[in-house]
Motif scaffolding. Structure first.
Motif, PDB file in Angstrom:
ATOM      1  N   GLN A  79       7.257   7.780   1.507  1.00 59.91           N
ATOM      2  CA  GLN A  79       7.647   6.254   2.558  1.00 59.91           C
ATOM      3  C   GLN A  79       7.114   5.296   1.971  1.00 59.91           C
ATOM      4  O   GLN A  79       5.708   5.076   1.497  1.00 59.91           O
ATOM      5  N   MET A  80       7.608   3.353   1.985  1.00 60.87           N
ATOM      6  CA  MET A  80       7.450   2.731   0.496  1.00 60.87           C
ATOM      7  C   MET A  80       7.189   1.483   1.551  1.00 60.87           C
ATOM      8  O   MET A  80       7.850   1.089   2.817  1.00 60.87           O
ATOM      9  N   ASN A  81       6.021   1.370   1.825  1.00 61.74           N
ATOM     10  CA  ASN A  81       5.777   0.303   2.877  1.00 61.74           C
ATOM     11  C   ASN A  81       5.163  -1.124   1.762  1.00 61.74           C
ATOM     12  O   ASN A  81       5.117  -1.400   0.541  1.00 61.74           O
ATOM     13  N   SER A  82       5.297  -2.015   2.099  1.00 60.56           N
ATOM     14  CA  SER A  82       4.910  -4.046   2.254  1.00 60.56           C
ATOM     15  C   SER A  82       5.046  -3.731   0.396  1.00 60.56           C
ATOM     16  O   SER A  82       4.801  -4.157  -0.563  1.00 60.56           O
ATOM     17  N   LEU A  83       6.756  -3.907   0.554  1.00 56.93           N
ATOM     18  CA  LEU A  83       7.059  -3.633  -1.103  1.00 56.93           C
ATOM     19  C   LEU A  83       7.394  -5.168  -1.441  1.00 56.93           C
ATOM     20  O   LEU A  83       6.851  -6.199  -0.681  1.00 56.93           O
ATOM     21  N   LYS A  84       7.032  -5.344  -2.945  1.00 56.94           N
ATOM     22  CA  LYS A  84       7.018  -6.252  -3.464  1.00 56.94           C
ATOM     23  C   LYS A  84       8.194  -6.177  -4.461  1.00 56.94           C
ATOM     24  O   LYS A  84       8.629  -5.228  -4.633  1.00 56.94           O
ATOM     25  N   PRO A  85       8.789  -7.537  -4.967  1.00 52.52           N
ATOM     26  CA  PRO A  85       9.835  -7.408  -5.929  1.00 52.52           C
ATOM     27  C   PRO A  85       9.611  -6.858  -7.229  1.00 52.52           C
ATOM     28  O   PRO A  85      10.348  -5.669  -7.385  1.00 52.52           O
ATOM     29  N   GLU A  86       8.357  -6.118  -7.422  1.00 52.28           N
ATOM     30  CA  GLU A  86       8.053  -5.500  -8.249  1.00 52.28           C
ATOM     31  C   GLU A  86       8.402  -3.836  -8.278  1.00 52.28           C
ATOM     32  O   GLU A  86       8.326  -2.971  -9.489  1.00 52.28           O
TER      33      GLU A  86
END
Length: 118
Positions: A79-86
């Motif tokens: 689960q991936m939250n607060s995703l960033k462009p990087e």
């Protein structure tokens, strides 16, 4: 032996996305995820030890990503939250079949692309 990852896609910065990996025909000491972005080195993202469920996260994702496992179905989730462009990369589900430790993997399946962009 098969590790089938799914769930990638396009998401806006700050958004969430879940990846899943169905493992079949493989016995492992640990299972998890690594990613590779264009022009960058492979990065171990997270892994879970089979024996006790202990987890590891790369500093770059700690507090934002969560790895979990459905033992009955032999499926691993990220689960991936607060995703960033990087975080944009191809994500691979991978297994450590020989006890390499420290989120090192010797077998992986086809990756799934995660793109974080507005």
């Amino acid at each position: 032996v098969q590790l089938q990852a799914s769930g990638g896609g396009l998401v806006q910065p700050g958004g969430s996305l879940g990846l899943s990996c169905a493992a079949s025909g493989v016995t492992y000491y640990a299972i998890g995820w690594f990613r590779q972005a264009p022009g960058k080195e492979r990065e171990g993202v997270s892994c879970m030890r089979s024996s006790d469920g202990s987890t590891y996260y790369a500093d770059s994702v700690k507090g934002r990503f969560t790895i979990s496992r459905d033992n009955a179905q032999n499926v691993v989730y990220l689960q991936m939250n607060s995703l960033k462009p990087e975080d944009t990369a191809v994500y691979y589900c991978a297994a450590d079949r020989y006890g390499l430790g420290r989120c090192e993997f010797d077998y992986w399946g086809q990756g799934t692309l995660v793109t974080v962009s507005s």
